[in-house]
Scaffold this active site. Sequence first.
Site, PDB file in Angstrom:
ATOM      1  N   TYR A 153       0.843  -1.208   0.000  1.00 58.79           N
ATOM      2  CA  TYR A 153       0.000   0.000   0.000  1.00 58.79           C
ATOM      3  C   TYR A 153       0.876   1.256   0.000  1.00 58.79           C
ATOM      4  O   TYR A 153       0.708   2.147  -0.844  1.00 58.79           O
ATOM      5  CB  TYR A 153      -0.954   0.007   1.202  1.00 58.79           C
ATOM      6  CG  TYR A 153      -1.750   1.295   1.247  1.00 58.79           C
ATOM      7  CD1 TYR A 153      -2.702   1.571   0.269  1.00 58.79           C
ATOM      8  CD2 TYR A 153      -1.517   2.256   2.236  1.00 58.79           C
ATOM      9  CE1 TYR A 153      -3.404   2.774   0.272  1.00 58.79           C
ATOM     10  CE2 TYR A 153      -2.229   3.462   2.251  1.00 58.79           C
ATOM     11  CZ  TYR A 153      -3.163   3.708   1.261  1.00 58.79           C
ATOM     12  OH  TYR A 153      -3.843   4.900   1.254  1.00 58.79           O
ATOM     13  N   GLY A 184      -2.971  11.718   6.279  1.00 62.62           N
ATOM     14  CA  GLY A 184      -2.789  10.657   7.263  1.00 62.62           C
ATOM     15  C   GLY A 184      -4.144  10.074   7.629  1.00 62.62           C
ATOM     16  O   GLY A 184      -5.104  10.145   6.842  1.00 62.62           O
TER      17      GLY A 184
END
Length: 254
Positions: A153, A184
């Site tokens: 990822y 984030g």
Amino acid sequence: MPSDKTLTALITGATAGFGEATARRFVKEGYRVILAGRRAERLAALRKELGDAAHSLVLDVRHEPAVASAMGSLPREFAAVDVLVNNAGLALGLEPAQAARLSDWETMVDTNIKGLMYCTRAILPGMVERDRGHVINLGSVAGTYPYPGGNVYGATKAFVHQFSLNLRADLIGTRVRVTSVEPGLAETEFSLVRFKGDADKAKQPYAGLQPLTGEDIADIIHYVATVPPHVNVNTIEVMATMQAFSPFAFSRDG
Ligand code: NDP
Ligand code: 8X3
């Protein structure tokens, strides 16, 4: 009602999370919006909510011929895309590399890298021809900072970061802008997808803190799209205030 001067944004992954919030935000700001994603019912519901300013496109970004044909046959009033938000993407699993499923890795590469490439390649020539446009890619802090289980990822998001910068290098001399938006922890369906429908596990990353929301990221996307035309935000990294960095890990067993 959209006019000839109305800007058009194409948002991939508009059925949930950042994409859905960005679609709502852009329509509120007076854009026409093309909503792309796989879940037809969700697209239809959002299209209904947003009215004539929206056009829905049932599309799996992993299939290049489908992407090329869909982008090449947009209704006339939606055909000149000013802002491409390459947002469709996912993480699958959090196992260490030695235990991860190869099929999960392939799905992440096919979606986060190849799908983003296909959409960009289909839309970019028109932007260059019109000498106007903005490609906004969804990267991630996972593309910069490693964490256990982030293996493929994070690597796909490192691709997004570097591809965005390299696009800037190729587009010099045109008025086409490129931005990598790198969030984030944000509470969307992201963790539900990562943990394959396990709702309890999916809640855990957000428990006891205030994560980013889809609306926070829609705000950032709208901001980078609306700075003056001579300004290009290359990369924008954003985290929840309650997220920060850990020290390096050491193993003292060996
Ligand atoms: P969500 O799971 O809430 O939304 C993901 C969207 O991507 C959905 O609309 C989904 O639509 C779409 N999508 C997935 N696969 C495909 C495909 N093959 N073809 C078309 N659309 C697809 O996640 P987020 O909104 O959180 O994530 C959006 C982006 O932001 C992703 O690229 C993600 O990696 C990134 N990101 C997320 C962070 C987070 O913490 N949430 C942080 C940093 C980056 P459908 O299933 O209907 O096709
Ligand atoms: C999503 C953020 O930290 O879960 O890209 O990988 S993280």
